[in-house]
Design an enzyme around this catalytic site. Structure first.
Site, PDB file in Angstrom:
ATOM      1  N   GLN A  48      -4.316  -1.331   9.464  1.00 18.36           N
ATOM      2  CA  GLN A  48      -4.220  -2.685   8.882  1.00 18.36           C
ATOM      3  C   GLN A  48      -4.755  -4.184  10.333  1.00 18.36           C
ATOM      4  O   GLN A  48      -4.132  -3.514  10.747  1.00 18.36           O
ATOM      5  CB  GLN A  48      -2.238  -3.362   8.305  1.00 18.36           C
ATOM      6  N   ASP A  53     -11.169   2.343   3.849  1.00 11.85           N
ATOM      7  CA  ASP A  53     -11.545   0.902   3.845  1.00 11.85           C
ATOM      8  C   ASP A  53     -12.730   0.823   3.207  1.00 11.85           C
ATOM      9  O   ASP A  53     -13.095  -0.405   2.392  1.00 11.85           O
ATOM     10  CB  ASP A  53     -10.593   0.135   5.097  1.00 11.85           C
ATOM     11  N   LYS A  62       0.906  -1.272  -0.247  1.00 17.58           N
ATOM     12  CA  LYS A  62       0.079   0.006  -0.233  1.00 17.58           C
ATOM     13  C   LYS A  62       0.721   1.221  -0.017  1.00 17.58           C
ATOM     14  O   LYS A  62       0.707   1.976  -0.828  1.00 17.58           O
ATOM     15  CB  LYS A  62      -1.018  -0.056   1.669  1.00 17.58           C
TER      16      LYS A  62
END
Length: 287
Positions: free
Chosen positions: A98, A121, A54
């Protein structure tokens, strides 16, 4: 005849190139660079790889990535405090925590603590709810990445019978909602489904998102069907595989995604798009 392989990696690279152009254009207009705060708690090897990918994507696109690598001993209170700080920071457009998190931290509470407008997200109940009522803004990255992949491959889901295997909050359920929005008739299958094979066998479009290697047998696939394998599983020998028996399924399907190189890169590319979108939405709300 073998199925056509949907190359998610190539499609994602095209998306990233287009996003870079958009970010560069904004910079030329004197606008601020989008910024993404990435929080990693602990040192889980798989999580570290995902976070690295990412951050590398941020570099490609021109998004500013701010890293917060926290010890595994981090308390829920400490993580809440950091999220509150980032929510209040006008220079931060997106916040990503995460998963998985250590056992002392409740992941659901953390997701809800992130401001919905910075939830890149697409996991926040507010953003899932907007998708459910057909007013999406920030959409769950993996399901929306699948939709973008289908569009890029010239595949139109409208009117298809679709089956989603696995109904997790972050992937399966929003995938069902995305396919409904795309005009499919959708069945969500789970551990209580009585005849998984029969459900898969009638589907024009199968999306596997259960996280169980080889769960979907190749002989179940309807000839000519589209097979999207979201599952990514590491076997004892260290190799990766999906939820679908790829070798057999590709001889029956019309289109199929590989693992790796299919949905995974699309998830990361969609995260980058969400970060830019979050910035532009926040700018428009201020004006």
């Amino acid at each position: 005849m073998s199925a056509q392989i949907i190359n998610g990696k190539a499609i994602a690279e095209q998306m990233l190139a287009q996003l870079k152009s958009r970010v560069d254009e904004r910079a030329s207009q004197g606008k601020r660079t989008p910024s993404l705060a990435v929080i990693l708690v602990g040192a889980d090897p798989a999580s570290a790889i995902y976070v690295r990918n990412k951050r590398l994507a941020c570099e490609k696109v021109g998004i500013r990535s701010i890293s917060y690598d926290l010890p595994v001993s981090t308390t829920e209170t400490e993580l809440f405090a950091l999220i509150d700080e980032l929510n209040a920071d006008a220079a931060i457009d997106g916040i990503l925590v995460q998963a998985p998190l250590p056992p002392q931290i409740d992941e659901k509470r953390i997701i809800e603590a992130i401001s919905a407008e910075k939830d890149v997200d697409g996991f926040h109940p507010y953003n899932i709810g907007r998708l459910a009522v057909r007013q999406p803004t920030l959409r769950s990255c993996t399901p929306f990445g699948v939709i973008k992949m289908l569009e890029s491959a010239g595949l139109k889901p409208l009117g298809m019978d679709a089956v989603v295997v696995g109904v997790s909050n972050h992937v399966g359920r929003p995938m069902v909602l995305e396919l409904l929005l795309a005009g499919c008739t959708v069945t969500g299958c789970h551990r209580h489904t009585k005849d998984l094979a029969a459900n898969v066998a009638r589907a024009d479009l199968v999306v596997a998102a259960a996280g169980k290697p080889g769960l979907i047998k190749g002989e179940w696939i309807k000839p000519g069907a589209i097979v999207i394998d979201i599952g990514i599983n590491r076997l004892a020998d260290g190799s990766l595989c999906g939820d679908v028996d790829f070798a057999v399924a590709k001889e029956r399907a019309g289109w199929i995604t590989p693992v790796p190189g299919g949905v995974g890169p699309m998830t990361v590319a969609t995260l980058m798009e969400n970060t830019l979108l979050a910035q532009t939405l926040r700018e428009s709300s201020v004006c």
